[in-house]
Design a protein around this motif. Structure first.
Motif, PDB file in Angstrom:
ATOM      1  N   HIS A  58       0.926  -0.575  -0.183  1.00 20.49           N
ATOM      2  CA  HIS A  58      -0.021  -0.192  -0.036  1.00 20.49           C
ATOM      3  C   HIS A  58       1.172   1.077   0.433  1.00 20.49           C
ATOM      4  N   HIS A  59       1.780   1.028   1.180  1.00 21.68           N
ATOM      5  CA  HIS A  59       2.702   2.879   0.714  1.00 21.68           C
ATOM      6  C   HIS A  59       3.021   2.516  -0.504  1.00 21.68           C
ATOM      7  N   TRP A  60       3.855   1.879  -1.029  1.00 20.40           N
ATOM      8  CA  TRP A  60       4.249   1.362  -2.674  1.00 20.40           C
ATOM      9  C   TRP A  60       3.863   2.582  -3.565  1.00 20.40           C
ATOM     10  N   GLY A  62       3.745   6.051  -5.364  1.00 22.00           N
ATOM     11  CA  GLY A  62       3.873   6.113  -7.266  1.00 22.00           C
ATOM     12  C   GLY A  62       5.732   5.363  -7.415  1.00 22.00           C
ATOM     13  N   LEU A  63       6.178   4.381  -6.047  1.00 17.01           N
ATOM     14  CA  LEU A  63       6.780   3.748  -6.503  1.00 17.01           C
ATOM     15  C   LEU A  63       6.683   1.923  -7.316  1.00 17.01           C
ATOM     16  N   LEU A  65      14.334   3.658  -1.328  1.00 11.75           N
ATOM     17  CA  LEU A  65      13.225   3.698  -2.016  1.00 11.75           C
ATOM     18  C   LEU A  65      12.956   4.792  -2.950  1.00 11.75           C
ATOM     19  N   ASP A  66      13.446   5.886  -2.683  1.00 14.05           N
ATOM     20  CA  ASP A  66      13.577   6.549  -3.021  1.00 14.05           C
ATOM     21  C   ASP A  66      14.981   6.614  -4.462  1.00 14.05           C
ATOM     22  N   ASP A  91      12.847   3.757 -13.218  1.00 12.99           N
ATOM     23  CA  ASP A  91      11.939   5.008 -14.311  1.00 12.99           C
ATOM     24  C   ASP A  91      12.784   6.289 -14.784  1.00 12.99           C
ATOM     25  N   ASP A  92      14.363   6.063 -13.994  1.00 12.98           N
ATOM     26  CA  ASP A  92      14.548   7.151 -14.588  1.00 12.98           C
ATOM     27  C   ASP A  92      16.137   6.547 -15.836  1.00 12.98           C
TER      28      ASP A  92
END
Length: 267
Positions: free
Chosen positions: A27-29, A33-34, A69-70, A77-78
């Motif tokens: 749920h946190h991810w 938006g992870l 997580l960042d 994604d980058d």
């Protein structure tokens, strides 16, 4: 990684079970938006696809190697992110942590050994440091007698980190004190005099290399120095009658600080 046979439409509970993570983590991810489920049921419940599951597997792997997580989001994604470079940097950090943990493990082994043996020196090192009259069985005897006390634990924790050179310095400080005691007795220093009180204080300071020593505990030691055959022989070997004189100056110092030597206890 997920296989080709994985079907779309897995619930959050099913995914949590497959990946060994908590529903709360999923749920946190999702919230940050992870890793968001791609499908929805007619009732609005979100479902994960095989592609979602593949992304989640990568997140779990990256998280297990210590990435935040960042950082994980950037790796996924980058397109400008140097993934091999980031993983090499993380590997270097993991290697450093492993080395630190190995050092911690070595320290714990020494601590355990010190609690069980009392002195992490060979018999040859003990004889060289403490003299030929030293009994290498003394630490084992002391553990049997005092092993369940706070003072033994304090002593063991100091012993675990002390090198042979540091033990040599402790032995030299104690030897200098004993010679000073003998010289003071020969000079007629009286119990209760300023010089005698300085020697008693010096004894507590030197003895603190083993564990902190209160005045009441020092009185108990003074009794043992006089009555225990081994200790009495040691001090009387420095000067005839030193064991009794030493006990007397300890008692006089205790009285000056409001302690009755006759009722002093090990506390």
């Amino acid at each position: 990684m997920p296989g080709a046979g994985d079907a779309d439409g897995l619930t959050v509970g099913q995914v949590a079970t497959r990946l060994g993570v908590t529903v709360r983590a999923l749920h946190h991810w999702d919230e940050i938006g992870l890793a968001r489920p791609s499908l929805r049921t007619a009732a609005g419940y979100r479902l994960y696809t095989a592609g979602d599951l593949e992304r989640l597997h990568r997140i779990v792997v990256y998280r297990e190697i210590g990435l935040g997580l960042d950082r994980i989001g950037a790796l996924l994604d980058d397109p400008a992110t140097d993934v091999p470079g980031a993983l090499r940097a993380q590997r270097a950090q993991v290697t450093e942590r492993i080395e630190r943990l190995q050092q911690l493990g070595t320290g714990l082994d020494r601590m355990i050994d010190a609690h069980e043996r009392g002195l992490l020196l060979t018999a040859e090192q003990q004889a060289a440091i403490f003299g030929p009259d030293w009994d290498p069985d003394w630490p084992a005897q002391a553990r049997r007698r005092y092993g369940d006390t706070a003072q033994w634990r304090q002593y063991a924790e100091r012993a675990a980190t002390r090198s042979p050179e540091e033990w040599q310095a402790v032995a030299e400080a104690m030897g200098e004190l004993e010679r000073a005691l003998g010289d003071a007795m020969d000079a007629g220093v009286a119990p209760g005099s300023p010089e005698a009180e300085r020697l008693v204080e010096r004894h507590r300071e030197v003895f603190a290399s083993y564990f902190p020593l209160t005045r009441q505990m020092q009185v108990c030691l003074g009794r043992m120095y006089e009555t225990d055959l081994g200790f009495a022989a040691h001090y009387d070997g420095v000067r005839a009658g030193l064991a009794t004189w030493f006990r007397r100056i300890i008692d006089a110092d205790a009285r000056a600080h409001g302690i009755d030597p006759d009722t002093a206890a090990w506390q």
